[in-house]
Design an enzyme around this catalytic site. Sequence first.
Site: not given
Length: 380
Positions: A282, A161, A245, A341, A127, A132
């Site tokens: 193309q 998370t 990380e 797509h 955490a 703020g």
Amino acid sequence: MLTTDTRTVYDEDMNLFRDQVRKFFDRALTPNLDRWEEEGVVDRGFWRACGEAGLLCPTVPPEYGGLGLDFRYNAIIDEELAYAGSSAGITLQSDIVADYIANYGSEEQKQKWLPKMVSGEAITAIAMTEPGTGSDLQGVRTTARKDGNHYVVNGSKTYITNGQNADLIVVVAKTDPNAGSKGVSLILVEADREGFKRGRNLDKVGQNSADTSELFFEDVRVPITNCLGEEGRGFAYLMQQLPQERLGIAVSGQAGAQRAFDEAVKFTKERKAFGQSIFDFQNTRFTLGGLKAKLQAGWAHLDWCIARHLEGKLTAAEASAAKLFHTELQWEVVDAALQLHGGAGYMNEYPVARLWRDARVQRIYGGTSEIMKEVVARSI
């Protein structure tokens, strides 16, 4: 599918491990992805299954129940998880929290928590962020005030998370509000402590199956022995762990980009328009050709970063550059893949839609792209 024949940091044993990880995710992860996205949380049973399969905290030493492997095994899991299109929080536990406890924890803390983290019995969170304060960790307002042989923790955290599932939270708190960065400490708070409350499971743009929560601490009393490492050294510990990380986020970014690219190739070769496949236009071929060149360079760079990290030489600036490059590349690729797509890319039934949504936060958490540029610039 992620290929390994051109990778320079993995050996044959690791390729066999990757095959096991891939088969496990095909069996235990992929069939549940849509349900977890709807429910906003991953089943605790999946965590335990990951533990049984040896996919949690592989670097933890054997004396604490781990496999004692190096970061390459974490990277394989990170790559396969991202390629599968999942945002499950197991990488946070394996890549981040496990190292904090293994590197800075007391023998008692390591004996208590690491075996449970390896098995999936215990789920952890860290955490840092507050309502703020974002990237400015020196500005945290959560306090841990000494009272006899206890700390009394007060404050709130957000965007955490694993917040809904966590059994243990590593809390970044001020033990001396007047000492700046030297007044920051890491305090272990068990989720069953009186005064600890979970807020709502936050409604996000993407990564919906990753439970991301508000956490509240109201006069939460924890023993002095719950301080992780030395009091006042928390900020230094955070800085020491940031390279890994950020490297982990870069790893996930590159693999996520590759999955989006592969989805675009598959779709454009199958879909017809004006009497030919979309791939044969193309514009499509030039777009995909340019992206493939960048992905090729990205994989080579990633292997260089992993090798540097294994040698203990990856600097904060290099790790920040890696996060910046690979997450920006991820966004470029997923956005182009969705565009290729056409209207189908905006439909949630196609994997590229989730890949696109989930990618957006990669340029924010772990340090925004803007902060990464600042860190890199300071090294020039």
